[in-house]
Design a protein around this motif. Sequence first.
Motif, mmCIF file in Angstrom:
data_model
loop_
_atom_site.group_PDB
_atom_site.id
_atom_site.type_symbol
_atom_site.label_atom_id
_atom_site.label_comp_id
_atom_site.label_asym_id
_atom_site.label_seq_id
_atom_site.Cartn_x
_atom_site.Cartn_y
_atom_site.Cartn_z
ATOM 1 N N ALA A 140 0.826 -1.216 0.000
ATOM 2 C CA ALA A 140 0.000 0.000 0.000
ATOM 3 C C ALA A 140 0.861 1.267 0.000
ATOM 4 O O ALA A 140 0.425 2.331 -0.447
ATOM 5 C CB ALA A 140 -0.911 -0.004 1.229
ATOM 6 N N MET A 141 2.103 1.133 0.485
ATOM 7 C CA MET A 141 3.008 2.282 0.523
ATOM 8 C C MET A 141 3.886 2.379 -0.730
ATOM 9 O O MET A 141 4.781 3.219 -0.794
ATOM 10 C CB MET A 141 3.881 2.212 1.781
ATOM 11 N N GLY A 142 3.620 1.506 -1.706
ATOM 12 C CA GLY A 142 4.327 1.647 -2.975
ATOM 13 C C GLY A 142 5.411 0.635 -3.245
ATOM 14 O O GLY A 142 6.255 0.831 -4.126
ATOM 15 N N ALA A 143 5.411 -0.476 -2.517
ATOM 16 C CA ALA A 143 6.404 -1.529 -2.783
ATOM 17 C C ALA A 143 5.757 -2.636 -3.624
ATOM 18 O O ALA A 143 4.616 -3.020 -3.360
ATOM 19 C CB ALA A 143 6.922 -2.105 -1.473
ATOM 20 N N ASP A 144 6.467 -3.104 -4.635
ATOM 21 C CA ASP A 144 6.020 -4.278 -5.405
ATOM 22 C C ASP A 144 6.746 -5.494 -4.851
ATOM 23 O O ASP A 144 7.920 -5.401 -4.507
ATOM 24 C CB ASP A 144 6.398 -4.140 -6.885
ATOM 25 N N LEU A 161 8.855 4.936 -1.309
ATOM 26 C CA LEU A 161 7.678 4.656 -0.476
ATOM 27 C C LEU A 161 6.899 5.946 -0.232
ATOM 28 O O LEU A 161 7.484 7.011 -0.064
ATOM 29 C CB LEU A 161 8.110 4.042 0.859
ATOM 30 N N VAL A 162 5.572 5.832 -0.237
ATOM 31 C CA VAL A 162 4.704 6.999 -0.076
ATOM 32 C C VAL A 162 3.735 6.745 1.080
ATOM 33 O O VAL A 162 3.156 5.658 1.185
ATOM 34 C CB VAL A 162 3.901 7.256 -1.377
ATOM 35 N N VAL A 179 5.833 -1.584 9.105
ATOM 36 C CA VAL A 179 5.250 -0.420 8.432
ATOM 37 C C VAL A 179 5.672 0.886 9.099
ATOM 38 O O VAL A 179 5.824 1.905 8.434
ATOM 39 C CB VAL A 179 3.710 -0.525 8.267
ATOM 40 N N VAL A 180 5.921 0.861 10.418
ATOM 41 C CA VAL A 180 6.446 2.063 11.087
ATOM 42 C C VAL A 180 7.828 2.410 10.517
ATOM 43 O O VAL A 180 8.111 3.567 10.181
ATOM 44 C CB VAL A 180 6.536 1.856 12.621
ATOM 45 N N MET A 181 8.680 1.384 10.374
ATOM 46 C CA MET A 181 10.029 1.642 9.844
ATOM 47 C C MET A 181 9.974 2.090 8.385
ATOM 48 O O MET A 181 10.799 2.881 7.940
ATOM 49 C CB MET A 181 10.919 0.403 10.017
ATOM 50 N N ALA A 182 8.978 1.580 7.647
ATOM 51 C CA ALA A 182 8.817 2.035 6.258
ATOM 52 C C ALA A 182 8.324 3.483 6.228
ATOM 53 O O ALA A 182 8.763 4.294 5.404
ATOM 54 C CB ALA A 182 7.835 1.127 5.524
ATOM 55 N N ALA A 183 7.415 3.832 7.147
ATOM 56 C CA ALA A 183 6.763 5.143 7.120
ATOM 57 C C ALA A 183 7.696 6.291 7.498
ATOM 58 O O ALA A 183 7.530 7.412 7.015
ATOM 59 C CB ALA A 183 5.559 5.130 8.063
ATOM 60 N N VAL A 184 8.689 6.021 8.363
ATOM 61 C CA VAL A 184 9.513 7.138 8.863
ATOM 62 C C VAL A 184 10.333 7.791 7.745
ATOM 63 O O VAL A 184 10.658 8.976 7.836
ATOM 64 C CB VAL A 184 10.433 6.717 10.040
ATOM 65 N N LEU A 185 10.657 7.035 6.680
ATOM 66 C CA LEU A 185 11.410 7.621 5.556
ATOM 67 C C LEU A 185 10.542 7.803 4.303
ATOM 68 O O LEU A 185 11.037 8.208 3.255
ATOM 69 C CB LEU A 185 12.629 6.748 5.209
ATOM 70 N N ALA A 186 9.237 7.470 4.417
ATOM 71 C CA ALA A 186 8.351 7.591 3.250
ATOM 72 C C ALA A 186 7.981 9.057 3.025
ATOM 73 O O ALA A 186 8.086 9.895 3.927
ATOM 74 C CB ALA A 186 7.096 6.752 3.462
ATOM 75 N N LYS A 187 7.513 9.341 1.818
ATOM 76 C CA LYS A 187 7.089 10.704 1.480
ATOM 77 C C LYS A 187 5.685 10.941 2.054
ATOM 78 O O LYS A 187 4.783 10.149 1.820
ATOM 79 C CB LYS A 187 7.055 10.831 -0.041
ATOM 80 N N LEU A 223 -1.373 5.405 15.098
ATOM 81 C CA LEU A 223 -0.089 6.096 14.923
ATOM 82 C C LEU A 223 -0.155 7.008 13.704
ATOM 83 O O LEU A 223 -0.667 6.608 12.651
ATOM 84 C CB LEU A 223 1.045 5.080 14.731
ATOM 85 N N LYS A 224 0.375 8.233 13.850
ATOM 86 C CA LYS A 224 0.500 9.156 12.714
ATOM 87 C C LYS A 224 1.978 9.462 12.529
ATOM 88 O O LYS A 224 2.654 9.890 13.472
ATOM 89 C CB LYS A 224 -0.271 10.451 12.994
ATOM 90 N N ILE A 225 2.460 9.244 11.322
ATOM 91 C CA ILE A 225 3.899 9.390 11.060
ATOM 92 C C ILE A 225 4.110 10.316 9.871
ATOM 93 O O ILE A 225 3.550 10.088 8.783
ATOM 94 C CB ILE A 225 4.535 8.001 10.778
ATOM 95 N N GLN A 226 4.900 11.375 10.075
ATOM 96 C CA GLN A 226 5.308 12.258 8.965
ATOM 97 C C GLN A 226 6.689 11.795 8.510
ATOM 98 O O GLN A 226 7.617 11.740 9.317
ATOM 99 C CB GLN A 226 5.409 13.723 9.441
ATOM 100 N N GLY A 227 6.807 11.465 7.232
ATOM 101 C CA GLY A 227 8.100 11.005 6.722
ATOM 102 C C GLY A 227 9.157 12.100 6.767
ATOM 103 O O GLY A 227 8.841 13.282 6.617
#
Length: 437
Positions: A140-144, A161-162, A179-187, A223-227
Amino acid sequence: MTNNGTFIVEGGHKLSGEIIPQGAKNEALQIISATLLTAEPVLIENLPDILDINKIIDLVDGLGAKVERLSRESVRITAKDIDIDYVLSEDYVRDAQKIRGSVMLIAPLLGRYGRASLPKPGGDKIGRRRLDTHLLGLQAMGADFQYDPSRHIYTFNTDGLVGTYLHMEEISVTGTANVVMAAVLAKGETTIYNAACEPYLQQLCKMLVRMGAKIEGIGSNLLKIQGVETLNGTEHRMLPDMIEIGSFIGMAAMTGSDLTIKDVRLDQLGLIPGTFQRLGIKMNFVNDDIHIPAQDHYEIGSFIEGGLMTLYDAPWPGFTPDLMSIALVTAIQARGSVLIHQKMFESRLFFVDKLIDMGAQIILCDPHRATVIGLDKRAPLRGISMSSPDIRAGVSLLIAAMSAEGTSRIDNIHQIDRGYQRIDERLNALGASIIRE
């Protein structure tokens, strides 16, 4: 450490003294994975010196991170120069397969390098443990991702990742961590609803915030995460392992021992002490220690209206599934009866046949439920030969053997070593008689 190994346990010895719990295994797997999110050094302290943790450190080392062992319990990891092609190598696939925690390396690698891989993971044999939560969240965050059936390997790619809105379909701790670790650097912004909120995940989030991540709602299921663009290095100290603390409480009760468990972080133990108190175990809380006095008898409570006590596991802040095996074994010598309802994993009760062979009165109702009719220490269990099916059942069998009359043999103890550091040495120092063959 041996690959499989055997414990010869002479039962009937009382323990006395103090024991310090190891650092938390399940937290350490997340924290070590998170070191890959930054090029700067991350110092980790109070690491447990156990098979699963040493394996994941070896994986990070193999990827090209600089790993400095400062002591048995502390390590500094600098993931500056990562060889991302290594994730497709035979060595990585072979080593990552041996440990289920390797699933948490996906998000950091995707976030920084846009590529990752995952061989079909190993770990405990406790029934189906789905990876959908991880994979669908990352997708859902843009990974295939593709699955290569010939090599039994998933490969992941992303152009970046978005952030997105994720409603997790199950409260998965490792799924949330990924998903938290993916989100911290996502756009952009990622919202995770129905997130796991146990202390180890809170520890991961707090560490990421110290590294420069923007996370709101820590400790809740929203949780709300701003990349952010990049993360910095930091220092982190592991919580004590709550599963080991629960194991020692049960062990003290079953063996009638006077035991003090030191530095337990009582504020992070949730329902664990109260659940064992419901089994009749007395405890004194002194500063940050739990003192369990020697008890000849302990009596299982009943519900207020007089119904049979039922213990069941649930996602945090409920009672952790990892201690259900320990609670079951502890109830064997209690006064009264209890229904143990293991809701979350379907094969975790299949070790009770060994306990029945030892003389326990247990009715296995189905794969999820067992009724324990307490012996009230009228008759000791008897020593037998058995094998450890998973980490927690292994320690439950060890507790049963320590309380039994005669000598027991427990094979396949690498399953215990995966989760408990030098458990034989530490218990022998308190008066146990455990020989490692």
